[in-house]
Design an enzyme around this catalytic site. Structure first.
Site, PDB file in Angstrom:
ATOM      1  N   LYS A  32      26.073  53.049  66.883  1.00  0.00           N
ATOM      2  CA  LYS A  32      26.535  53.996  67.893  1.00  0.00           C
ATOM      3  C   LYS A  32      25.624  55.218  67.873  1.00  0.00           C
ATOM      4  CE  LYS A  32      30.361  51.532  68.565  1.00  0.00           C
ATOM      5  NZ  LYS A  32      30.532  50.703  69.775  1.00  0.00           N
ATOM      6  N   SER A  72      28.089  47.667  73.982  1.00  0.00           N
ATOM      7  CA  SER A  72      28.589  49.032  73.821  1.00  0.00           C
ATOM      8  C   SER A  72      27.496  50.085  73.873  1.00  0.00           C
ATOM      9  CB  SER A  72      29.356  49.162  72.510  1.00  0.00           C
ATOM     10  OG  SER A  72      28.492  49.072  71.396  1.00  0.00           O
TER      11      SER A  72
END
Length: 250
Positions: A110, A43
């Site tokens: 993230k 990701s």
């Protein structure tokens, strides 16, 4: 003979004290200062790859309930707001946080895209911040082998520039993926909006099953660099094989 035995005992004690000192320093660093986190998914490509070990500064923003050493945060009263000596993440910071929507809860990594008061929107793959398109510059088209399927994926590599001239690389496979149209959403006080750099392969604040707006007390710390990596790829004609992430800023 006694003198030799005494000298040997002194040397042993000196060695024990040295080892104990090193162990104490190491324990202090990993308890109060830093932690290492394993990257399990794609990701955050191309900044981070599966198998990377990332150095996370636990004190970068102060301490949260999840970064306080020795589990102290979980023993504090419920009316505590979960932060000590806190200052907030900036747009562009890569953060590790506790996703309590998962069962069981787990740590995710993230990039912070939106902070308190920001309006976030995605239109046909383009990120909009407070009504303005965030600049992105085309770099190249890349193909690589996906982990763990080993299927070849083709994506476009862009450089995206957040306010404050904070640049980072992103991947976009296409501009009509399920999360390529989203919002607008206003970031609530006490939260941040996060996205993965691999925009079409990230379960982030945009996703119905993602972490949503991340409470600041759930932030563990700021990811600083790649300590080392267990990622291995063989060089193949026409396929991208990542190199050179270790000890570089994120």
């Amino acid at each position: 003979m006694k003198r030799l035995a005494g000298r040997a005992a002194d040397e042993i004690m000196e060695t024990v004290r040295f080892v104990a000192g090193v162990a104490a320093v190491w324990l202090g660093l990993v308890t109060f200062g830093f932690a290492a986190f394993h990257i399990p998914s794609e990701s955050m490509q191309p900044s981070l790859e599966v198998g990377d070990r990332v150095l996370v500064s636990k004190w970068a923003y102060g301490y949260s309930v999840h970064s306080l050493p020795l589990g102290i945060g979980y023993l504090l009263p419920d009316n505590w707001d979960g932060r000590i000596a806190w200052h907030n993440p900036r747009r562009g910071d890569v953060v590790v946080f506790r996703d309590e929507r998962q069962s069981p809860p787990r740590n995710l990594i993230k990039r912070v895209i939106g902070i308190e008061g920001d309006v976030i929107e995605v239109r046909e793959g383009r990120l909009y911040l407070n009504g303005e398109a965030v600049p992105r510059m085309f770099e190249e088209v890349r193909s690589y082998r996906e982990h763990p399927s080993q299927q070849v994926v083709t994506t476009t590599h862009y450089t995206e520039v957040l306010p404050g001239d904070r640049e980072h690389s992103i991947y976009e496979q296409r501009d009509n993926a399920p999360l390529d149209n989203y919002g607008p959403v206003t970031v609530r006080p006490g939260t941040v909006f996060v996205m993965g750099d691999n925009r079409d392969a990230s379960n982030d604040s945009r996703a119905p099953s993602g972490p949503g707006l991340v409470p600041l007390e759930n932030v563990v710390g700021r990811a600083e660099t790649v300590l080392f990596t267990l990622e291995r790829c063989r060089r193949e004609d026409g396929l991208y094989c990542p190199r050179g992430r270790v000890w570089r800023g994120l």
